[in-house]
Design a protein around this motif. Structure first.
Motif, PDB file in Angstrom:
ATOM      1  N   ALA A 120      31.782  10.108  36.306  1.00  0.00           N
ATOM      2  CA  ALA A 120      32.391   9.924  35.027  1.00  0.00           C
ATOM      3  C   ALA A 120      31.157   9.958  33.918  1.00  0.00           C
ATOM      4  O   ALA A 120      31.236  10.311  32.934  1.00  0.00           O
ATOM      5  CB  ALA A 120      33.039   8.574  34.921  1.00  0.00           C
ATOM      6  N   ILE A 121      30.150   9.299  34.214  1.00  0.00           N
ATOM      7  CA  ILE A 121      28.883   9.313  33.385  1.00  0.00           C
ATOM      8  C   ILE A 121      28.375  10.621  33.228  1.00  0.00           C
ATOM      9  O   ILE A 121      28.172  11.116  32.036  1.00  0.00           O
ATOM     10  CB  ILE A 121      27.837   8.168  33.718  1.00  0.00           C
ATOM     11  CG1 ILE A 121      28.366   6.503  33.590  1.00  0.00           C
ATOM     12  CG2 ILE A 121      26.535   8.426  32.801  1.00  0.00           C
ATOM     13  CD1 ILE A 121      27.661   5.716  34.024  1.00  0.00           C
ATOM     14  N   ARG A 122      27.997  11.148  34.336  1.00  0.00           N
ATOM     15  CA  ARG A 122      27.660  12.537  34.237  1.00  0.00           C
ATOM     16  C   ARG A 122      28.478  13.521  33.376  1.00  0.00           C
ATOM     17  O   ARG A 122      27.828  14.351  32.369  1.00  0.00           O
ATOM     18  CB  ARG A 122      27.670  13.030  35.643  1.00  0.00           C
ATOM     19  CG  ARG A 122      27.325  14.656  35.815  1.00  0.00           C
ATOM     20  CD  ARG A 122      27.116  14.871  37.602  1.00  0.00           C
ATOM     21  NE  ARG A 122      27.016  16.455  37.679  1.00  0.00           N
ATOM     22  CZ  ARG A 122      26.795  16.848  38.875  1.00  0.00           C
ATOM     23  NH1 ARG A 122      26.603  16.192  39.866  1.00  0.00           N
ATOM     24  NH2 ARG A 122      26.370  18.162  39.055  1.00  0.00           N
ATOM     25  N   ASN A 123      29.691  13.514  33.678  1.00  0.00           N
ATOM     26  CA  ASN A 123      30.679  14.267  32.823  1.00  0.00           C
ATOM     27  C   ASN A 123      30.786  14.096  31.472  1.00  0.00           C
ATOM     28  O   ASN A 123      30.917  15.088  30.498  1.00  0.00           O
ATOM     29  CB  ASN A 123      31.906  14.522  33.443  1.00  0.00           C
ATOM     30  CG  ASN A 123      32.301  15.081  34.912  1.00  0.00           C
ATOM     31  OD1 ASN A 123      31.352  15.756  35.295  1.00  0.00           O
ATOM     32  ND2 ASN A 123      33.330  14.772  35.548  1.00  0.00           N
ATOM     33  N   ASN A 124      30.833  12.715  30.843  1.00  0.00           N
ATOM     34  CA  ASN A 124      31.290  12.427  29.692  1.00  0.00           C
ATOM     35  C   ASN A 124      29.760  12.372  29.015  1.00  0.00           C
ATOM     36  O   ASN A 124      29.718  12.597  27.623  1.00  0.00           O
ATOM     37  CB  ASN A 124      32.004  11.179  29.682  1.00  0.00           C
ATOM     38  CG  ASN A 124      33.345  11.464  30.239  1.00  0.00           C
ATOM     39  OD1 ASN A 124      34.033  12.315  29.779  1.00  0.00           O
ATOM     40  ND2 ASN A 124      33.635  10.875  31.528  1.00  0.00           N
ATOM     41  N   ALA A 125      28.858  11.844  29.322  1.00  0.00           N
ATOM     42  CA  ALA A 125      27.401  12.055  29.054  1.00  0.00           C
ATOM     43  C   ALA A 125      26.956  13.208  28.380  1.00  0.00           C
ATOM     44  O   ALA A 125      26.571  13.813  27.510  1.00  0.00           O
ATOM     45  CB  ALA A 125      26.210  11.416  29.579  1.00  0.00           C
ATOM     46  N   GLY A 126      27.174  14.290  29.569  1.00  0.00           N
ATOM     47  CA  GLY A 126      27.161  15.704  29.335  1.00  0.00           C
ATOM     48  C   GLY A 126      28.002  16.338  28.123  1.00  0.00           C
ATOM     49  O   GLY A 126      27.565  16.913  27.116  1.00  0.00           O
ATOM     50  N   GLY A 127      29.294  15.855  28.166  1.00  0.00           N
ATOM     51  CA  GLY A 127      30.183  16.411  27.421  1.00  0.00           C
ATOM     52  C   GLY A 127      30.171  15.764  25.988  1.00  0.00           C
ATOM     53  O   GLY A 127      30.297  16.817  25.117  1.00  0.00           O
ATOM     54  N   HIS A 128      29.337  14.702  25.742  1.00  0.00           N
ATOM     55  CA  HIS A 128      29.111  14.289  24.522  1.00  0.00           C
ATOM     56  C   HIS A 128      28.035  14.868  23.971  1.00  0.00           C
ATOM     57  O   HIS A 128      27.897  15.397  22.859  1.00  0.00           O
ATOM     58  CB  HIS A 128      28.992  12.725  24.334  1.00  0.00           C
ATOM     59  CG  HIS A 128      28.490  12.179  23.004  1.00  0.00           C
ATOM     60  ND1 HIS A 128      28.503  12.558  21.935  1.00  0.00           N
ATOM     61  CD2 HIS A 128      27.576  11.330  22.800  1.00  0.00           C
ATOM     62  CE1 HIS A 128      28.388  12.129  20.930  1.00  0.00           C
ATOM     63  NE2 HIS A 128      27.457  11.020  21.416  1.00  0.00           N
ATOM     64  N   TRP A 129      26.696  15.164  24.684  1.00  0.00           N
ATOM     65  CA  TRP A 129      25.445  15.786  24.170  1.00  0.00           C
ATOM     66  C   TRP A 129      25.834  17.102  24.040  1.00  0.00           C
ATOM     67  O   TRP A 129      25.379  17.813  23.002  1.00  0.00           O
ATOM     68  CB  TRP A 129      24.408  15.367  24.999  1.00  0.00           C
ATOM     69  CG  TRP A 129      23.089  15.940  24.329  1.00  0.00           C
ATOM     70  CD1 TRP A 129      22.369  15.313  23.572  1.00  0.00           C
ATOM     71  CD2 TRP A 129      22.485  17.157  24.569  1.00  0.00           C
ATOM     72  NE1 TRP A 129      21.137  15.903  23.143  1.00  0.00           N
ATOM     73  CE2 TRP A 129      21.326  17.215  23.710  1.00  0.00           C
ATOM     74  CE3 TRP A 129      22.894  18.411  25.004  1.00  0.00           C
ATOM     75  CZ2 TRP A 129      20.358  18.237  23.507  1.00  0.00           C
ATOM     76  CZ3 TRP A 129      21.955  19.450  25.082  1.00  0.00           C
ATOM     77  CH2 TRP A 129      20.632  19.566  24.374  1.00  0.00           C
ATOM     78  N   ASN A 130      26.420  17.683  24.691  1.00  0.00           N
ATOM     79  CA  ASN A 130      26.581  19.317  24.576  1.00  0.00           C
ATOM     80  C   ASN A 130      27.477  19.437  23.436  1.00  0.00           C
ATOM     81  O   ASN A 130      26.934  20.641  22.569  1.00  0.00           O
ATOM     82  CB  ASN A 130      27.349  19.820  25.947  1.00  0.00           C
ATOM     83  CG  ASN A 130      26.516  19.506  27.271  1.00  0.00           C
ATOM     84  OD1 ASN A 130      25.325  19.317  27.299  1.00  0.00           O
ATOM     85  ND2 ASN A 130      27.273  19.755  28.254  1.00  0.00           N
ATOM     86  N   HIS A 131      28.568  19.046  23.154  1.00  0.00           N
ATOM     87  CA  HIS A 131      29.366  19.179  21.869  1.00  0.00           C
ATOM     88  C   HIS A 131      28.721  18.766  20.727  1.00  0.00           C
ATOM     89  O   HIS A 131      28.864  19.398  19.600  1.00  0.00           O
ATOM     90  CB  HIS A 131      30.401  18.620  22.040  1.00  0.00           C
ATOM     91  CG  HIS A 131      31.438  19.078  23.278  1.00  0.00           C
ATOM     92  ND1 HIS A 131      31.554  18.696  24.598  1.00  0.00           N
ATOM     93  CD2 HIS A 131      32.316  20.094  23.000  1.00  0.00           C
ATOM     94  CE1 HIS A 131      32.273  19.451  25.020  1.00  0.00           C
ATOM     95  NE2 HIS A 131      33.099  20.525  24.306  1.00  0.00           N
ATOM     96  N   LYS A 132      28.094  17.711  20.666  1.00  0.00           N
ATOM     97  CA  LYS A 132      27.206  17.221  19.552  1.00  0.00           C
ATOM     98  C   LYS A 132      26.225  18.401  19.059  1.00  0.00           C
ATOM     99  O   LYS A 132      26.013  18.601  17.874  1.00  0.00           O
ATOM    100  CB  LYS A 132      26.491  16.065  20.067  1.00  0.00           C
ATOM    101  CG  LYS A 132      25.325  15.241  18.864  1.00  0.00           C
ATOM    102  CD  LYS A 132      24.953  13.907  19.844  1.00  0.00           C
ATOM    103  CE  LYS A 132      23.514  13.617  19.446  1.00  0.00           C
ATOM    104  NZ  LYS A 132      23.483  13.128  17.968  1.00  0.00           N
ATOM    105  N   MET A 133      25.604  18.767  19.982  1.00  0.00           N
ATOM    106  CA  MET A 133      24.648  20.001  19.535  1.00  0.00           C
ATOM    107  C   MET A 133      25.386  21.583  19.334  1.00  0.00           C
ATOM    108  O   MET A 133      24.992  22.090  18.331  1.00  0.00           O
ATOM    109  CB  MET A 133      23.740  20.492  20.951  1.00  0.00           C
ATOM    110  CG  MET A 133      22.741  19.377  21.186  1.00  0.00           C
ATOM    111  SD  MET A 133      21.766  18.729  20.037  1.00  0.00           S
ATOM    112  CE  MET A 133      20.680  20.112  19.719  1.00  0.00           C
TER     113      MET A 133
END
Ligand code: MN
Length: 251
Positions: A120-133
């Motif tokens: 859950a952390i892998r998917n959502n931390a990635g999901g947050h940073w990737n979209h933010k950028m």
């Protein structure tokens, strides 16, 4: 935004009053997390500390038309990206590692310790940073000028803009299912790579690690409303809204 800012302010003050220490400009405080949990629980019913928040989109939802349509932008930003943030906050609340105030530093810490984190952390931390950028890597067509340090580095590495685009498009097209395509800096080289799901090349579990200087979301949610199954048309049009100034700033 006013509410978020005043809440953050309140949390900071509450933490200071409780006598906690501030280390290196980041107030990393158990007290703050506790205060935050109470506040966010009252305000949004999520019951977890709201550590991560969404930055404002740097342009209007329709600013990338006709290349990226308004409806896709709005749903992508308001629903998909926000959901990654909400789910990241929930996942961190359970593991009690959500006690950093600086979003970027906390994300980098998570990426570097990813092998020890939950899915859950892998998917959502990635999901947050990737979209933010991703939002920052795009700009209205009129401001999208292939120039500067980015153009120089790409031309030197790949031979020309067209050769770069061909290679990047091929990698983006060969990503089966959902994922991202990246232009990364690895020491002095630029390389084009791809990751599945919401992984990124900053994660210590990535096959190829490097500093992403440009990224393309190839999840269907990024293009399906306008382009349906035509991923290649989406990619070809996306080049017209790349923020090359942002890419240069990351080199
Ligand atoms: Mn997406």
């Amino acid at each position: 935004m006013e509410n978020k800012d005043s809440r953050r302010d309140f949390i900071r003050k509450a933490a200071l009053l409780s006598g906690a220490t501030i280390i290196g400009g980041n107030a990393v405080l158990k007290a703050a997390a506790d205060q935050q949990e109470q506040i966010s629980g009252q305000e949004n019913g999520m019951g977890g500390p709201l550590v991560f928040e969404q930055d404002p989109l740097p342009y209007a939802f329709d600013a990338l038309e006709p290349f990226i349509d308004k409806q896709t932008m709005q749903i992508h930003y308001e629903k998909h990206h926000q959901a990654y943030i909400n789910n990241l906050n929930k996942a961190l609340a359970k593991t009690k590692i959500s006690d950093k105030q600086d979003q970027n530093a906390a994300l980098m810490h998570l990426f570097q310790t990813m092998s020890g984190q939950s899915t859950a952390i892998r998917n959502n931390a990635g999901g947050h940073w990737n979209h933010k950028m991703f939002w920052e890597w795009m700009t209205p067509n009129a401001k999208s000028t292939y120039a500067g340090k980015a153009a120089d580095a790409i031309n030197a590495q790949f031979g020309s803009y067209d050769k770069f685009m061909t290679a990047f498009t091929d990698t983006a097209m060969s990503r089966f299912g959902s994922g991202w395509t990246w232009l990364v800096k690895r020491e002095t080289r630029l390389e084009i790579i791809s990751t599945p799901n919401q992984d990124n090349p900053l994660m210590n579990i990535a096959e190829v690690r490097g500093k992403p200087i440009l990224g393309l979301d190839v999840w269907e949610h990024a293009y399906y409303l306008k382009y349906q199954n035509l991923r290649k048309d989406y990619i070809t049009n996306w080049y017209k809204v790349v923020n090359w100034e942002k890419v240069s700033s990351l080199l």
